[in-house]
Design a protein around this motif. Structure first.
Motif, PDB file in Angstrom:
ATOM      1  N   ALA A   1     -46.642 -88.213 -12.749  1.00  0.00           N
ATOM      2  CA  ALA A   1     -45.722 -89.406 -12.627  1.00  0.00           C
ATOM      3  C   ALA A   1     -45.097 -89.599 -10.992  1.00  0.00           C
ATOM      4  O   ALA A   1     -44.977 -88.601 -10.369  1.00  0.00           O
ATOM      5  N   ALA A   2     -45.272 -90.740 -11.004  1.00  0.00           N
ATOM      6  CA  ALA A   2     -44.676 -91.413  -9.545  1.00  0.00           C
ATOM      7  C   ALA A   2     -43.277 -91.950  -9.439  1.00  0.00           C
ATOM      8  O   ALA A   2     -43.121 -92.907 -10.206  1.00  0.00           O
ATOM      9  N   LEU A   3     -42.438 -91.380  -8.881  1.00  0.00           N
ATOM     10  CA  LEU A   3     -40.970 -92.211  -9.027  1.00  0.00           C
ATOM     11  C   LEU A   3     -41.171 -93.378  -7.909  1.00  0.00           C
ATOM     12  O   LEU A   3     -41.930 -93.595  -6.890  1.00  0.00           O
ATOM     13  N   ASP A   4     -40.205 -94.360  -8.180  1.00  0.00           N
ATOM     14  CA  ASP A   4     -40.270 -95.781  -7.346  1.00  0.00           C
ATOM     15  C   ASP A   4     -39.132 -95.260  -6.137  1.00  0.00           C
ATOM     16  O   ASP A   4     -38.867 -94.177  -5.771  1.00  0.00           O
ATOM     17  N   ARG A   5     -39.029 -96.289  -5.411  1.00  0.00           N
ATOM     18  CA  ARG A   5     -38.613 -96.306  -4.261  1.00  0.00           C
ATOM     19  C   ARG A   5     -36.936 -95.804  -4.288  1.00  0.00           C
ATOM     20  O   ARG A   5     -36.484 -95.191  -3.512  1.00  0.00           O
ATOM     21  N   GLU A   6     -36.489 -96.008  -5.486  1.00  0.00           N
ATOM     22  CA  GLU A   6     -35.168 -95.717  -5.685  1.00  0.00           C
ATOM     23  C   GLU A   6     -34.914 -94.416  -6.514  1.00  0.00           C
ATOM     24  O   GLU A   6     -33.815 -93.897  -6.959  1.00  0.00           O
ATOM     25  N   GLY A   7     -36.091 -93.791  -6.792  1.00  0.00           N
ATOM     26  CA  GLY A   7     -36.125 -92.319  -7.293  1.00  0.00           C
ATOM     27  C   GLY A   7     -36.143 -92.358  -8.874  1.00  0.00           C
ATOM     28  O   GLY A   7     -35.670 -91.562  -9.688  1.00  0.00           O
ATOM     29  N   ARG A   8     -36.562 -93.420  -9.474  1.00  0.00           N
ATOM     30  CA  ARG A   8     -36.402 -93.952 -10.837  1.00  0.00           C
ATOM     31  C   ARG A   8     -37.831 -93.550 -11.393  1.00  0.00           C
ATOM     32  O   ARG A   8     -38.843 -93.816 -10.856  1.00  0.00           O
ATOM     33  N   LEU A   9     -37.753 -93.343 -12.670  1.00  0.00           N
ATOM     34  CA  LEU A   9     -39.044 -93.092 -13.449  1.00  0.00           C
ATOM     35  C   LEU A   9     -39.700 -94.132 -13.823  1.00  0.00           C
ATOM     36  O   LEU A   9     -39.095 -95.310 -14.030  1.00  0.00           O
ATOM     37  N   SER A  10     -40.819 -94.222 -13.801  1.00  0.00           N
ATOM     38  CA  SER A  10     -41.656 -95.485 -14.394  1.00  0.00           C
ATOM     39  C   SER A  10     -41.528 -95.290 -16.045  1.00  0.00           C
ATOM     40  O   SER A  10     -41.063 -94.670 -16.655  1.00  0.00           O
ATOM     41  N   ALA A  11     -41.814 -96.581 -16.445  1.00  0.00           N
ATOM     42  CA  ALA A  11     -41.641 -96.711 -18.053  1.00  0.00           C
ATOM     43  C   ALA A  11     -42.402 -95.618 -18.760  1.00  0.00           C
ATOM     44  O   ALA A  11     -42.073 -95.109 -19.961  1.00  0.00           O
ATOM     45  N   LEU A  12     -43.627 -95.250 -18.313  1.00  0.00           N
ATOM     46  CA  LEU A  12     -44.656 -94.437 -18.802  1.00  0.00           C
ATOM     47  C   LEU A  12     -43.873 -92.959 -18.734  1.00  0.00           C
ATOM     48  O   LEU A  12     -43.947 -92.359 -19.979  1.00  0.00           O
ATOM     49  N   ALA A  13     -43.531 -92.724 -17.692  1.00  0.00           N
ATOM     50  CA  ALA A  13     -42.644 -91.323 -17.739  1.00  0.00           C
ATOM     51  C   ALA A  13     -41.613 -91.281 -18.265  1.00  0.00           C
ATOM     52  O   ALA A  13     -41.253 -90.149 -18.998  1.00  0.00           O
ATOM     53  N   GLU A  14     -40.630 -92.360 -18.357  1.00  0.00           N
ATOM     54  CA  GLU A  14     -39.357 -92.277 -18.972  1.00  0.00           C
ATOM     55  C   GLU A  14     -39.520 -92.215 -20.559  1.00  0.00           C
ATOM     56  O   GLU A  14     -38.812 -91.643 -21.197  1.00  0.00           O
ATOM     57  N   ALA A  15     -40.705 -92.748 -21.085  1.00  0.00           N
ATOM     58  CA  ALA A  15     -40.867 -92.679 -22.512  1.00  0.00           C
ATOM     59  C   ALA A  15     -41.569 -91.351 -22.776  1.00  0.00           C
ATOM     60  O   ALA A  15     -41.761 -91.004 -24.264  1.00  0.00           O
ATOM     61  N   ALA A  16     -41.790 -90.444 -21.909  1.00  0.00           N
ATOM     62  CA  ALA A  16     -42.635 -88.999 -22.456  1.00  0.00           C
ATOM     63  C   ALA A  16     -41.407 -88.213 -23.243  1.00  0.00           C
ATOM     64  O   ALA A  16     -40.447 -88.489 -23.411  1.00  0.00           O
ATOM     65  N   ASP A  17     -42.295 -87.336 -23.962  1.00  0.00           N
ATOM     66  CA  ASP A  17     -41.454 -86.539 -24.886  1.00  0.00           C
ATOM     67  C   ASP A  17     -40.794 -85.328 -24.308  1.00  0.00           C
ATOM     68  O   ASP A  17     -39.545 -84.866 -24.352  1.00  0.00           O
ATOM     69  N   GLU A  18     -41.293 -84.930 -22.743  1.00  0.00           N
ATOM     70  CA  GLU A  18     -40.698 -84.060 -21.963  1.00  0.00           C
ATOM     71  C   GLU A  18     -41.003 -84.426 -20.588  1.00  0.00           C
ATOM     72  O   GLU A  18     -42.055 -85.094 -20.197  1.00  0.00           O
ATOM     73  N   LEU A  19     -39.947 -84.125 -19.790  1.00  0.00           N
ATOM     74  CA  LEU A  19     -39.999 -84.513 -18.281  1.00  0.00           C
ATOM     75  C   LEU A  19     -39.991 -83.147 -17.791  1.00  0.00           C
ATOM     76  O   LEU A  19     -39.085 -82.415 -17.890  1.00  0.00           O
ATOM     77  N   VAL A  20     -40.959 -82.705 -16.937  1.00  0.00           N
ATOM     78  CA  VAL A  20     -40.949 -81.636 -16.027  1.00  0.00           C
ATOM     79  C   VAL A  20     -41.058 -81.711 -14.525  1.00  0.00           C
ATOM     80  O   VAL A  20     -41.658 -82.342 -14.108  1.00  0.00           O
ATOM     81  N   LEU A  21     -39.883 -81.275 -13.952  1.00  0.00           N
ATOM     82  CA  LEU A  21     -39.810 -81.634 -12.496  1.00  0.00           C
ATOM     83  C   LEU A  21     -40.346 -80.211 -11.713  1.00  0.00           C
ATOM     84  O   LEU A  21     -40.051 -79.090 -12.292  1.00  0.00           O
ATOM     85  N   VAL A  22     -41.307 -80.288 -11.065  1.00  0.00           N
ATOM     86  CA  VAL A  22     -41.613 -79.322 -10.402  1.00  0.00           C
ATOM     87  C   VAL A  22     -41.061 -79.089  -8.919  1.00  0.00           C
ATOM     88  O   VAL A  22     -40.770 -80.144  -8.167  1.00  0.00           O
ATOM     89  N   MET A  23     -40.688 -77.841  -8.673  1.00  0.00           N
ATOM     90  CA  MET A  23     -40.010 -77.691  -7.354  1.00  0.00           C
ATOM     91  C   MET A  23     -40.460 -76.414  -6.773  1.00  0.00           C
ATOM     92  O   MET A  23     -41.403 -75.528  -7.326  1.00  0.00           O
ATOM     93  N   GLN A  24     -40.166 -75.919  -5.515  1.00  0.00           N
ATOM     94  CA  GLN A  24     -40.548 -74.759  -4.895  1.00  0.00           C
ATOM     95  C   GLN A  24     -39.171 -73.841  -4.630  1.00  0.00           C
ATOM     96  O   GLN A  24     -38.124 -74.430  -4.771  1.00  0.00           O
ATOM     97  N   PRO A  25     -39.359 -72.567  -4.407  1.00  0.00           N
ATOM     98  CA  PRO A  25     -38.231 -71.633  -4.404  1.00  0.00           C
ATOM     99  C   PRO A  25     -37.671 -71.497  -3.097  1.00  0.00           C
ATOM    100  O   PRO A  25     -37.501 -70.502  -2.472  1.00  0.00           O
ATOM    101  N   HIS A  26     -37.324 -72.649  -2.192  1.00  0.00           N
ATOM    102  CA  HIS A  26     -36.608 -72.580  -1.182  1.00  0.00           C
ATOM    103  C   HIS A  26     -35.483 -73.793  -0.967  1.00  0.00           C
ATOM    104  O   HIS A  26     -35.642 -74.633  -2.050  1.00  0.00           O
ATOM    105  N   ALA A  27     -34.826 -73.418  -0.170  1.00  0.00           N
ATOM    106  CA  ALA A  27     -33.268 -74.105  -0.189  1.00  0.00           C
ATOM    107  C   ALA A  27     -33.677 -75.672  -0.301  1.00  0.00           C
ATOM    108  O   ALA A  27     -33.028 -76.547  -1.051  1.00  0.00           O
ATOM    109  N   ALA A  28     -34.381 -76.284   0.561  1.00  0.00           N
ATOM    110  CA  ALA A  28     -34.713 -77.660   0.660  1.00  0.00           C
ATOM    111  C   ALA A  28     -35.110 -78.188  -0.503  1.00  0.00           C
ATOM    112  O   ALA A  28     -34.847 -79.365  -1.134  1.00  0.00           O
ATOM    113  N   SER A  29     -36.156 -77.519  -1.305  1.00  0.00           N
ATOM    114  CA  SER A  29     -36.971 -78.155  -2.569  1.00  0.00           C
ATOM    115  C   SER A  29     -35.538 -78.123  -3.586  1.00  0.00           C
ATOM    116  O   SER A  29     -35.648 -78.850  -4.370  1.00  0.00           O
TER     117      SER A  29
END
Length: 279
Positions: free
Chosen positions: A129-157
């Motif tokens: 999924a690609a978020l828009d400029r305002e950081g919102r989900l596309s209609a395709l991602a919004e309608a998914a059964d699950e949303l998984v956010l990927v992050m890294q284990p450092h303070a900034a992420s």
């Protein structure tokens, strides 16, 4: 009767009522460079190696850094082409060596594509999924059964992910989502990050944040990219590949929470089966 038995029975009932075996999982990140496309590709490869039919919808298109570019494959069309009937899904999608089908799906795909299960009925649809400029989900991602956010284990992420969760909560009224920690050096540290984030979401946002697992840092990632393969394909014995296979196994146990249409129709010329190559 134990609460676990009641929960399992309720989940089984939801699966029956959904009238579809296809699950839609959207993967996103709050910022660049955390490896969300790599995670989606590796999980797709792990699932395909299990014999699952997997479709990867890439909202980033076909340019550098996308799934098509990383696998060195070309799609003949897009999700919009399939929805409009200009091409069949089999004719439009690119086919990765591991058996995953890849179809570009830009964020502004027509509203008719909101539920891709109307076009394809395999086992799993993964949305990069690609978020828009305002950081919102596309209609395709919004309608998914699950949303998984990927992050890294450092303070900034971690900070960016928490801020993004807060924004998504208010923008979409999200009450639950999952998060996956990528590029982990020590699993114990990833577990601590997961606990802290889950507690913060519950305490301050009233959002249920469920850990989806972690993927260890892979020193041979550059070699896999040079070979135009995922780590799961190129280095199946690596710790990162083992992590992806573990997560792929666990995904089958996630509660069934259909987020889009519950009674999809199969369009002519759009089969749901995939011809998977050996991994």
């Amino acid at each position: 009767m134990s609460s676990k038995v009641v929960s399992d029975q309720a989940d089984g009932l939801r699966r029956l009522l959904a009238q579809t075996r296809t699950r839609v999982l959207a993967f996103a990140s709050m910022g660049r460079g955390v490896g969300v496309t790599s995670v989606a590709m590796n999980l797709g490869a792990a699932l395909a190696c299990q014999g699952r039919d997997v479709l990867l919808l890439d909202e980033h298109g076909t340019g550098a850094g996308t799934a098509c570019a990383a696998w060195g494959i070309d799609a003949a069309g897009t999700l919009a082409d399939v929805a409009a009937g200009r091409r069949s899904l089999q004719g439009a999608a690119a086919h990765a060596p591991c058996g995953v089908e890849v179809l570009p799906a830009v964020p502004r795909t027509p509203a008719g594509c909101r539920d891709p299960r109307t076009l394809w009925q395999g086992d799993l649809i993964l949305v990069d999924a690609a978020l828009d400029r305002e950081g919102r989900l596309s209609a395709l991602a919004e309608a998914a059964d699950e949303l998984v956010l990927v992050m890294q284990p450092h303070a900034a992420s971690i900070t960016a992910t928490y801020a993004g969760i807060k924004h998504l909560h208010y923008a979409h009224a999200l009450r639950q989502l999952r998060f996956l920690v990528n590029g982990v050096a020590e699993p114990a540290a990833a577990q601590q990050v997961a606990r802290n984030l889950a507690q913060a979401g519950s305490r301050y946002l009233a959002v249920s944040l469920q850990p989806a697992g972690w993927v260890r840092a892979e020193p041979h990632m550059a070699d896999a990219r040079r070979l135009r393969r995922t780590v799961v394909e190129a280095y199946p014995g690596s710790p990162a590949a083992a992590d992806c296979r573990r997560i792929a196994d666990e995904m089958g146990q996630w509660p069934w929470r259909p987020g889009a249409s519950l009674a999809p129709q199969t369009a002519p010329g759009m089969p749901g089966k995939n011809t998977a190559a050996a991994c």
